[in-house]
Design an enzyme around this catalytic site. Structure first.
Site, PDB file in Angstrom:
ATOM      1  N   ASP A 197     116.629 -68.591  31.338  1.00 52.51           N
ATOM      2  CA  ASP A 197     117.962 -68.073  31.041  1.00 52.51           C
ATOM      3  C   ASP A 197     118.787 -69.072  30.240  1.00 52.51           C
ATOM      4  O   ASP A 197     118.535 -70.273  30.278  1.00 52.51           O
ATOM      5  CB  ASP A 197     118.681 -67.738  32.349  1.00 52.51           C
ATOM      6  CG  ASP A 197     117.987 -66.578  33.053  1.00 52.51           C
ATOM      7  OD1 ASP A 197     117.388 -65.738  32.335  1.00 52.51           O
ATOM      8  OD2 ASP A 197     118.022 -66.508  34.290  1.00 52.51           O
TER       9      ASP A 197
ATOM     10  N   ASP B  63     110.589 -68.465  12.236  1.00 50.87           N
ATOM     11  CA  ASP B  63     111.023 -67.327  13.046  1.00 50.87           C
ATOM     12  C   ASP B  63     112.444 -66.922  12.668  1.00 50.87           C
ATOM     13  O   ASP B  63     113.263 -66.587  13.530  1.00 50.87           O
ATOM     14  CB  ASP B  63     110.940 -67.704  14.532  1.00 50.87           C
ATOM     15  CG  ASP B  63     110.907 -66.484  15.434  1.00 50.87           C
ATOM     16  OD1 ASP B  63     110.795 -65.361  14.903  1.00 50.87           O
ATOM     17  OD2 ASP B  63     111.006 -66.653  16.665  1.00 50.87           O
TER      18      ASP B  63
END
Ligand code: ADP
Length: 702
Positions: free
Chosen positions: A452, A561
């Site tokens: 997270d 990316d």
């Protein structure tokens, strides 16, 4: 014949030749009939008579005959039995004499004499022993990592060797137990041999003794074989001592990528002790006599980097303060304790012989404390725990690891005699290495691949930051990959690149602390808020991304990316490039380990087809990013699967311009999507084009 006679008699009137002939024939036939009749009568008479005789004379006669035969037979047998009885009298002198002779003959049989020449007669000439030699050519190209006929102990093999050793030792034990069982049953048989009335038993037991002997010999051979292997492994592992197994291969991505900001940093290999002056050597020796003191913790996690590579910066106690005076401190408080900092990072920090630090590592779910030292290469020593719960290497044991390290430093004695490694200079944490406790997690703002993402606050400065956490349960290599982003980011400083504040590796969970970019992910931002954005603002976003990418291009960094989901939106809609998890600092990067998790629709064909990544691949992705921006967060090639999209691109298809895309911008996208990388513009050129377009749209950049 009678009818014929009567017929002729009537016809011829009782005379004539013909009648005579017929009469003759009639008489002859009559005669034959009467004779047969008589024979029949006689035969019946004979049969009746015979039958009577058979019943009354012959059958009784046969029985009588049989009876007399049986009597004769019995008489013969009686005679034979009489003879046997008279000849087999065991009490007779003759028989006794025969018996004696038999016994003497049996006694004369000597099994060992019978076969005394057996082995000599049957043995074959011994062949030359077969020599098993290591084919040295097999390891010629291993750059000395594999040595002929020597076990290789490194981080890739050490666990295997330990398991093998355990297995072998267990097998030897099992073998020995088996042998003991056989030996004791063997002894039982030997003892049983003396019991009376067991001639047959004796013979059986001697054959079983023989079998046991054979079995024991086989077990002994097996044991010797295993013992030899055990010794080999043991001596290889013993050589390692408490040293952590060396790395089999250098997995650091690129040394240049990870060098610290210090200009004085030297090359580890050049810093071998041999290059030190005699003067410095003497100075070091003096230093060894003194304990060192922990430097005060940095007031801010982003304190300027310490100078490295000079011996005189060694933190040491000037007054020779005794170790015990600081004994109440804990290991984690020490500046030279680097928590779970990966080994590759540690190696980068230790540059001169005698540089050392302490870190933690997990092996088989067990946390180990490791002393890493630069000493003609990098050595890693695992702190050993004694049965009493004390800590030691080869020398004395101490109640705490901290005291052990201080002793090692103050005594100036080598950590292990084999390595000879001496501790000269504790290497403190870099400014990037924050204490986990310095960061207070506030609320979750996102979810990344590794864990997270939180909005958080730094205790020291109250600064609000973003913190990416790495799930504790992830395997070690994932954790290393997670930190890769931190390693790359720490070198960059650009308004369109998300800034790194630090990494927390003091304990789990490891975390990356970054500037908080309040707008969150660009993709979400576009989808939620882009309806309110003007073409000029969208163009400005493209320009921000181009500026960040131009910066990365100048640093030889391939992002790999680039996509709206990996950009963040800051104040004034400033776009910042983020998520460097896949980035590489190389001009060209060839992917060889499969193409898992590749963002197909954002990736250039040459990268997809040949795994070849250059900055020009980022250009392709940049074209897609601009398309995402102008389509306000649509998914590229929507309705097409990844493989279908790939197929269509290879056959020349390109996405149409999203609604309201300025022509020049779409032309730029198409240039980014040139099939041949060399036909694409670079980021420098792209930035110039987009900047000019932005100027034309009179966008305020503030
Ligand atoms: P990962 O690299 O692990 O996939 P990301 O970088 O994609 O993680 O982060 C996941 C999400 O967390 C992002 O989409 C974004 O919403 C949020 N996030 C990440 N970094 C920041 C940051 N520096 N500031 C604000 N939000 C962030």
């Amino acid at each position: 014949m009678r009818c014929k006679f009567e017929e002729h008699y009537v016809k011829s009137g009782r005379g004539g030749r013909k009648l005579d002939e017929v009469r003759d024939k009639y008489q002859k036939a009559c005669r034959k009939l009467h004779l047969t009749h008589n024979e029949y009568v006689l035969l019946l008479c004979e049969a009746a008579e015979f039958e009577k005789d058979f019943r009354t004379v012959l059958l009784p006669g046969l029985l009588e005959h049989q009876q007399s035969q049986q009597e004769a037979f019995i008489s013969t047998w009686k005679q034979i039995l009489n003879d046997i009885a008279s000849n087999s009298d065991l009490t007779s002198e003759k028989f006794k004499e025969i018996q004696k002779r038999i016994e003497v003959s049996i006694e004369l049989i000597k099994p060992c004499d019978e076969y005394k020449d057996f082995t000599e007669k049957h043995k074959t000439t011994p062949t030359e022993p077969v020599k098993f030699t290591f084919d040295e050519s097999l390891v010629e190209d291993s750059a000395g990592k594999l040595l002929p006929n020597q076990l290789t102990v490194d981080n890739l093999t050490v666990e295997w060797l330990r398991t093998k050793l355990n297995d072998l030792e267990a097998s030897i034990k099992e073998n020995q137990e088996k042998r003991t069982t056989i030996t004791s049953s063997h002894e039982g048989v030997v003892n049983g041999k003396t019991t009376p009335n067991s001639e047959v038993n004796n013979r059986l037991s001697s054959s079983s003794i023989d079998l046991s002997k054979k079995e024991i010999n086989e077990l002994k051979c097996q044991e010797r074989k295993m013992q030899k292997q055990t010794d080999l492994i043991k001596s290889a592992l013993n050589e390692l001592g408490c040293e952590e197994a060396p790395a089999a291969c250098d997995l650091s991505i690129d040394n240049q990528t990870f060098i610290s900001n210090s200009p004085e940093q030297g090359n580890g290999s050049e810093s071998a002790l041999s290059k030190r002056s005699i003067f410095e050597r003497q100075r070091i020796v003096n230093m060894l006599r003194k304990p060192f003191r922990r430097k005060s913790a940095p007031s801010s996690p982003i304190a300027p980097p310490r100078t490295k590579g000079r011996r005189d910066s060694a933190p040491r106690s000037e007054g020779g303060e005794p170790v015990s005076a600081t004994a109440n401190k804990s290991l984690v408080d020490e500046e030279w304790f680097h928590g779970v900092l990966p080994r590759e990072e540690v190696v980068r920090l230790l540059t001169l012989d005698g540089d050392f630090l302490v870190r933690e590592t997990t092996r088989n779910d067990e946390c180990q404390t490791v002393l890493s030292v630069c000493w003609g290469g990098h050595k890693h020593f695992i702190v050993q725990t004694t049965a009493e719960g004390l800590f030691r290497f080869e020398g004395p044991a101490f109640p705490s690891i901290r005291e052990l390290i201080l002793y090692q430093f103050n005594s100036g004695l080598p950590v292990t005699s084999r390595s000879g490694a001496i501790l000269y200079k504790p290497i403190p944490r870099e400014r990037w290495e924050l204490n986990n406790d310095d960061v207070v997690l506030l609320d979750k703002i996102g979810r990344g691949n590794f864990g997270d993402v939180y909005r958080a606050q730094l205790k020291n400065s109250n600064e609000i930051v973003a913190v990416k956490t790495c799930r504790v349960t992830l395997p070690e290599d994932h954790k290393k990959k997670f930190l890769q982003e931190g390693r790359i980011l720490k070198q960059y400083d650009h308004p369109n690149i998300v800034k790194l504040i630090g990494i927390c590796v003091q304990k789990q969970p490891i975390m990356i602390v970054m500037e908080l970019v309040p707008g969150g992910s660009l993709l979400t931002f576009l989808r939620k808020k882009a309806t309110n954005l003007t073409e000029g603002q969208l163009m400005k976003m493209c320009m921000d991304a181009a500026a960040g990418m131009r910066y990365l291009e100048s640093k030889n960094c391939i992002h790999r990316d680039l996509a709206a989901r990996n950009c963040l939106v800051g104040y004034n809609n400033v776009v910042k490039i983020s998520d460097f998890g896949m980035s590489r600092e190389e001009e060209e990067y060839i992917v060889s380990d499969g193409m898992k998790q590749i963002p197909i629709k954002w990736t250039a064909p040459e990268a997809l087809n040949f795994g070849k990544y250059t900055s020009l691949c980022d250009i392709w992705s940049y074209g897609i990013l601009c398309w995402e921006i102008f389509s306000k967060g649509s998914t590229p090639y929507s309705g097409l699967s990844n493989s279908k999209a790939r197929e269509k691109i290879d056959s020349g298809y390109r996405m149409p311009a999203p609604e309201n895309t300025p022509d020049e911008m779409y032309r730029l996208m198409l240039r980014c999507w040139e099939y041949k990388p060399e036909n694409r513009p670079n980021f420098e050129q792209i930035y110039t084009v987009v900047e000019t377009l932005c100027a034309a749209y009179r966008v305020s950049f503030c």
